[in-house]
Design an enzyme around this catalytic site. Structure first.
Site, PDB file in Angstrom:
ATOM      1  N   ASP A  70       0.691  -1.413  -0.048  1.00  0.00           N
ATOM      2  CA  ASP A  70       0.062   0.013  -0.154  1.00  0.00           C
ATOM      3  C   ASP A  70       0.823   1.165  -0.073  1.00  0.00           C
ATOM      4  O   ASP A  70       1.970   1.265  -0.021  1.00  0.00           O
ATOM      5  CB  ASP A  70      -0.831  -0.041   1.417  1.00  0.00           C
ATOM      6  CG  ASP A  70      -0.374  -0.253   2.350  1.00  0.00           C
ATOM      7  OD1 ASP A  70       1.162  -0.397   2.655  1.00  0.00           O
ATOM      8  OD2 ASP A  70      -0.955  -0.657   3.475  1.00  0.00           O
ATOM      9  N   ASN A 141      -7.094  -2.122  13.995  1.00  0.00           N
ATOM     10  CA  ASN A 141      -8.588  -2.506  13.797  1.00  0.00           C
ATOM     11  C   ASN A 141      -8.485  -3.840  13.132  1.00  0.00           C
ATOM     12  O   ASN A 141      -9.382  -4.072  12.625  1.00  0.00           O
ATOM     13  CB  ASN A 141      -9.392  -1.502  13.189  1.00  0.00           C
ATOM     14  CG  ASN A 141      -8.584  -0.817  12.322  1.00  0.00           C
ATOM     15  OD1 ASN A 141      -7.560  -1.388  11.520  1.00  0.00           O
ATOM     16  ND2 ASN A 141      -9.337  -0.050  11.158  1.00  0.00           N
ATOM     17  N   HIS A 143      -6.746  -4.210  10.352  1.00  0.00           N
ATOM     18  CA  HIS A 143      -6.689  -3.799   8.758  1.00  0.00           C
ATOM     19  C   HIS A 143      -5.406  -4.792   8.377  1.00  0.00           C
ATOM     20  O   HIS A 143      -4.467  -4.855   9.213  1.00  0.00           O
ATOM     21  CB  HIS A 143      -6.619  -2.600   8.397  1.00  0.00           C
ATOM     22  CG  HIS A 143      -5.441  -1.533   8.684  1.00  0.00           C
ATOM     23  ND1 HIS A 143      -5.632  -0.388   9.129  1.00  0.00           N
ATOM     24  CD2 HIS A 143      -4.433  -1.973   8.734  1.00  0.00           C
ATOM     25  CE1 HIS A 143      -4.515   0.196   9.400  1.00  0.00           C
ATOM     26  NE2 HIS A 143      -3.526  -0.822   9.249  1.00  0.00           N
ATOM     27  N   GLU A 148      -9.458  -1.675   5.176  1.00  0.00           N
ATOM     28  CA  GLU A 148     -10.011  -1.197   6.450  1.00  0.00           C
ATOM     29  C   GLU A 148     -11.394  -2.041   6.807  1.00  0.00           C
ATOM     30  O   GLU A 148     -11.778  -2.950   5.859  1.00  0.00           O
ATOM     31  CB  GLU A 148     -10.563   0.248   6.627  1.00  0.00           C
ATOM     32  CG  GLU A 148      -9.138   1.192   6.382  1.00  0.00           C
ATOM     33  CD  GLU A 148      -8.542   1.347   7.533  1.00  0.00           C
ATOM     34  OE1 GLU A 148      -8.441   0.404   8.450  1.00  0.00           O
ATOM     35  OE2 GLU A 148      -8.086   2.652   8.003  1.00  0.00           O
TER      36      GLU A 148
HETATM   37  C1  GLP Z   1       0.102   0.818   8.376  1.00  0.00           C
HETATM   38  C2  GLP Z   1       0.156  -0.142   7.366  1.00  0.00           C
HETATM   39  C3  GLP Z   1      -0.137  -1.482   7.515  1.00  0.00           C
HETATM   40  C4  GLP Z   1       0.516  -2.203   8.693  1.00  0.00           C
HETATM   41  C5  GLP Z   1      -0.104  -1.072  10.008  1.00  0.00           C
HETATM   42  C6  GLP Z   1       0.610  -1.462  11.195  1.00  0.00           C
HETATM   43  O1  GLP Z   1      -1.473   1.119   8.546  1.00  0.00           O
HETATM   44  N1  GLP Z   1      -0.381   0.221   5.993  1.00  0.00           N
HETATM   45  O2  GLP Z   1       0.276  -2.479   6.178  1.00  0.00           O
HETATM   46  O3  GLP Z   1       0.506  -3.262   9.129  1.00  0.00           O
HETATM   47  O4  GLP Z   1       0.237   0.180   9.766  1.00  0.00           O
HETATM   48  O5  GLP Z   1       1.521  -0.613  11.559  1.00  0.00           O
HETATM   49  P1  GLP Z   1       2.484  -1.072  12.672  1.00  0.00           P
HETATM   50  O6  GLP Z   1       3.310  -1.955  12.049  1.00  0.00           O
HETATM   51  O7  GLP Z   1       3.331   0.208  12.879  1.00  0.00           O
HETATM   52  O8  GLP Z   1       1.699  -1.319  14.094  1.00  0.00           O
END
Ligand code: GLP
Length: 261
Positions: A70, A141, A143, A148
């Site tokens: 993404d 959440n 995702h 989402e």
């Molecule tokens: C963002 C990314 C996700 C990732 C998430 C979790 O939203 N688009 O791909 O899994 O963050 O982030 P973190 O690893 O910092 O908890």
């Protein structure tokens, strides 16, 4: 889903990096390309560090093609918060991967070009034979990528609106919530589920509740990570804190050591 709990995120990340490196080495030895699906966020950073160490020990990424999950939309590639910058800083700048073989959704294109871009992204993954190993983190959440809650299980690469909780979590990177883009381009749930193997990582107490929901909860599009239960080759890699709410019989401690093969 196969759940492995490691002593800490360091050893867990080493296990994941080693698994990727083994696939890359095997494919390199028969002159085949390896196609990786890559993630951003704080979760995979130690895994990228281990991959860089493995590269210094001789693992070459010259034959590796990568697709990132993404990117924010809109955002300039050169922005500090873009996933383009993230990937260069944490991985691409430190290994011998050819930048032409790295693909990340484009946060710079015009709104009118987004839909064609997304179709081409899907087509490009297929043209290269599909993703061998997809790396995933989990949003608070549930995702995956930027899919989402409410995302359809047959969704493909597309532009999405970010939820309030996701934008709040991203505020630490942008300094001010108003500066967090409202949208993103993300691979879809179906795109992710088409990968041959999926490795989900999560660290820390803060993720324990959502980890439990994804692994032991009902399969529901309201918890996108739970849709991974539909895939037959998913490894969930956790530290003890992230695993702390799982049923005890799932917990087995695993050790990992760094080696080239
Ligand atoms: C963002 C990314 C996700 C990732 C998430 C979790 O939203 N688009 O791909 O899994 O963050 O982030 P973190 O690893 O910092 O908890």
């Amino acid at each position: 889903m196969e759940v492995s709990v490691f002593e800490n995120q360091e050893t867990a990340s080493l296990y994941v990096a080693q698994r990727i490196a083994n696939r890359v080495l095997m494919n390199n030895s028969i002159n085949e390309k390896t196609v990786l699906g890559l993630a951003t966020g704080s979760t995979p950073i130690p895994m990228y560090e281990k991959l860089i160490e493995l590269h210094r020990m001789g693992v070459s990424f010259k034959n590796t093609i990568t697709y990132n999950l993404d990117e924010y939309y809109p955002i300039k590639h050169s922005s500090d918060q873009s996933y383009h910058s993230f990937m260069k800083e944490h991985f691409f700048d430190h290994v011998d991967i050819q930048l032409d073989n790295t693909f990340i959704p484009n946060g710079e294109i015009e709104e009118t070009e987004v839909s064609t871009f997304c179709k081409d992204y899907e087509w490009s993954i297929r043209k290269n034979g599909g993703i061998d190993i997809q790396i995933l983190g989990l949003g608070l959440n549930g995702h995956i990528g930027f899919n989402e809650p409410g995302s359809d299980k047959d969704s493909v690469t597309r532009k999405v609106e970010l939820s309030d909780i996701t934008r709040s979590a991203a505020t630490k990177h942008f300094g001010d919530k108003k500066l967090v883009p409202k949208s993103a381009i993300t691979m879809g749930i179906e795109t992710i589920l088409e990968a041959q193997e999926i490795i989900v990582m999560a660290w820390g107490k803060g993720k324990s509740k959502i980890v439990k929901e994804c692994i032991e909860g009902a399969i529901s599009k309201e918890v996108p990570g739970s849709l991974l239960q539909k895939h037959n080759n998913v490894k969930v890699v956790l530290d003890p804190e992230a695993a702390s709410e799982l049923n005890n019989d799932r917990i087995s401690l695993v050790e990992a050591k760094l080696s080239k093969t």
